[in-house]
Design an enzyme around this catalytic site. Structure first.
Site, PDB file in Angstrom:
ATOM      1  N   HIS A  16      -2.171   6.637 -24.655  1.00  0.00           N
ATOM      2  CA  HIS A  16      -0.941   7.007 -23.951  1.00  0.00           C
ATOM      3  C   HIS A  16      -0.727   6.011 -22.818  1.00  0.00           C
ATOM      4  O   HIS A  16      -1.669   5.647 -22.112  1.00  0.00           O
ATOM      5  CB  HIS A  16      -1.069   8.427 -23.384  1.00  0.00           C
ATOM      6  CG  HIS A  16       0.130   8.882 -22.608  1.00  0.00           C
ATOM      7  ND1 HIS A  16       1.356   9.089 -23.194  1.00  0.00           N
ATOM      8  CD2 HIS A  16       0.289   9.170 -21.289  1.00  0.00           C
ATOM      9  CE1 HIS A  16       2.218   9.503 -22.278  1.00  0.00           C
ATOM     10  NE2 HIS A  16       1.594   9.546 -21.111  1.00  0.00           N
ATOM     11  N   HIS A  23       6.057   1.675 -16.849  1.00  0.00           N
ATOM     12  CA  HIS A  23       6.276   3.112 -16.710  1.00  0.00           C
ATOM     13  C   HIS A  23       7.537   3.285 -15.893  1.00  0.00           C
ATOM     14  O   HIS A  23       7.565   3.037 -14.695  1.00  0.00           O
ATOM     15  CB  HIS A  23       5.075   3.756 -16.015  1.00  0.00           C
ATOM     16  CG  HIS A  23       4.975   5.222 -16.249  1.00  0.00           C
ATOM     17  ND1 HIS A  23       4.830   6.127 -15.240  1.00  0.00           N
ATOM     18  CD2 HIS A  23       5.011   5.948 -17.397  1.00  0.00           C
ATOM     19  CE1 HIS A  23       4.765   7.347 -15.736  1.00  0.00           C
ATOM     20  NE2 HIS A  23       4.873   7.260 -17.045  1.00  0.00           N
TER      21      HIS A  23
END
Length: 536
Positions: A102, A148
């Protein structure tokens, strides 16, 4: 320097039972392999081969010290290191647990760490088979960065990530690498991604062709292939134009911590981008009853956060299992885990979730369990799910993760002793030798999960415990044996002394050497335990 201890009494007694006048012959050793190590099919040739590896000069007998050397050595591992890939690899991808990362590009926390190819490379070298990349326009909107989104993380160029994946994809395993894309791009940049992907991977990129898959291909079929998974553009989903004028529906999926993002434009999308997507992905819409519906004509990947899975498990446990028999379920850490921590993967695995996604740059017990699960099947990154998660009964019933089940087997574990800390650790207490104790237990379905502790072995670099524990197992197929060594400190917090996690289904019976690892999962050079495993 720490004094090398003599073999403990239990090992001496064992040697006496399988030797004659202090000498263990090949015939004695073969009997030891069959009776104690439970290697029922061991041959005299195998016994001779081990002898030859123990000795630099091919001697024909063992004394106590050389036998003890074997017991503590790599040839006597708790897992069969020579077994390699041994699961059936010809079933659809949905029949496997897959080693899944992830935010695979992050070096640290979710808010301000650097994005880099380094954690991607590290994950692939460890055997991770699913790499996640979050795609965003760069500052000039003319290229694609990986970062991100809506945080202070420093970006890395997509092309660098793709090239690193190509270079390292099959270093640890030849089985397929799936790249999951969280897409926040305009149609023009999607077309650019399609071009980058096809040019970078060329013939190793798997294409499903013009027809949507009715069943996933197998890991065997996809050897040394790269597979792209993301949410298809709405305008081309299922080959039909969609009038995407429902902005509220689009905004539902925009949380970049909770699955694939949405297209940021309603213009036509270049078909080439759609064509690189082999596994269609999405999030549940219309509630779990709709999201978990199984379509016999097509397969897909569904994403749920850990919190969503826990809630769904309470109300739709069997429906999740039924869904994962044909389709792929990806579970990911909830967004508040900004420190890149992880969650209990067993909740996903006991419901058949294939992609239990973890922050591989994190630390802690949850990540140790992930490492343990994928020690199985030769460390290839694919572990065949137990049959009970894959099959339905004649009346259509599937495995119920909440059902109370009878005990199938009992694992007996004896912790004999340990050694090697003096070489691997700088020291614990300044003025005394360490006081080690071992925590050993099972991570599995709730009925099987338990941890137990030995007494402290005081003031000894080579501790001896000789303590035995029993673990009744209702679902041994999903059980992991967790082992943690700790050094007791009277003045402050106890010190970490090593850990490992082993799949119970692959444990070798008998007296075995168990290497220990640091908190990130890297094996120590010397620190090991001697343990005895038996199933009754």
């Amino acid at each position: 320097m720490a004094k090398k201890e003599e073999p403990p009494a239990a090992i001496k007694a064992l040697f006496d039972d399988y030797s004659d006048h202090g000498i263990m012959t090949v015939d004695h050793f073969l009997r030891f392999l069959i009776e104690i190590q439970k290697q029922k099919n061991a041959t005299i040739e195998e016994a001779k081969a081990i002898f030859n590896q123990i000795h630099e000069q091919q001697e024909h007998s063992l004394n106590l010290n050389s036998f003890f050397k074997f017991i503590f050595g790599d040839l006597n591992s708790a897992l069969d290191l020579n077994r390699g890939v041994h699961h059936d690899m010809t079933a659809p991808l949905s029949h496997y647990f897959i080693y899944t990362g992830h935010n695979s590009y992050l070096t640290g926390n979710q808010l301000s760490s650097e994005c880099s190819v380094a954690p991607i490379i590290d994950a692939l070298k460890r055997g991770v088979r699913v790499i996640e990349l979050d795609l965003w326009p760069n500052s000039t909107d003319d290229d694609v960065d990986v970062l991100h989104g809506r945080t202070l993380t420093d970006p890395v160029e997509l092309i660098k990530c793709l090239r690193s994946i190509k270079e390292h994809a099959f270093v640890a395993s030849e089985y397929p690498v799936v790249i999951t894309l969280e897409d926040h791009l305009t149609p023009d940049l999607q077309a650019k991604v399609a071009e980058m992907v096809t040019q970078t991977f060329g013939d190793i990129l798997f294409s499903r062709g013009p027809v949507r898959l009715k069943e996933f291909p197998s890991p065997e079929m996809l050897k040394k292939r790269i597979v792209i998974s993301t949410k298809p553009p709405k305008e081309y989903l299922d080959g039909e134009e969609i009038q995407a004028d429902d902005k509220n529906e689009c905004d539902e999926d925009s949380d970049d911590d909770e699955g694939e993002g949405d297209i940021k434009s309603k213009k036509n999308v270049a078909p080439e981008y759609k064509n690189i997507i082999a596994i269609h992905a999405g999030k549940p819409k219309g509630g779990l009853d709709v999201g978990l519906k199984v379509d016999p004509e097509k397969v897909r990947r569904l994403s749920l956060s850990e919190a969503q899975l826990e809630e769904a498990a309470e109300t739709h446990g069997k429906e999740i299992v039924r869904f994962t028999q044909r389709n792929i379920l990806r579970v990911y850490p909830k967004g508040i885990r900004v420190d890149s921590s992880n969650y209990n993967p067993l909740v996903g695995w006991m419901h058949g979730a294939q992609m239990v996604a973890f922050n591989m740059q994190g630390h802690g017990e949850s990540l140790w369990l992930m490492h343990g699960m994928f020690n199985a099947n030769g460390g290839c990154g694919y572990v065949k799910k137990p049959d009970f998660l894959l099959k339905s009964s004649p009346d259509g019933e599937v495995f119920d993760p909440r059902a109370e089940l009878p005990v199938k087997t009992t694992l007996k574990v004896k912790v004999y002793m340990g050694d090697g800390w003096y070489n691997d650790f700088q020291g614990f207490d300044v003025f005394s030798k360490p006081d080690f104790y071992v925590t050993v237990g099972i991570a599995g379905v709730p009925a099987d999960t338990v941890m137990k502790e030995t007494e402290e072995a005081e003031d000894n670099w080579t501790p001896i415990w000789n303590e035995e524990f029993e673990f009744p197992l209702t679902v041994p197929e999903l059980a992991l044996l967790q082992i943690v060594v700790t050094e007791h400190d009277t003045s402050q917090k106890d010190d970490f002394g090593g850990q490992t996690c082993l799949p119970v289904s692959e444990l070798q019976s008998g007296i075995r050497a168990v290497p220990l690892h640091d908190q990130s999962g890297v094996k120590y050079n010397s620190a090991k335990l001697i343990m005895h495993f038996d199933f009754v």
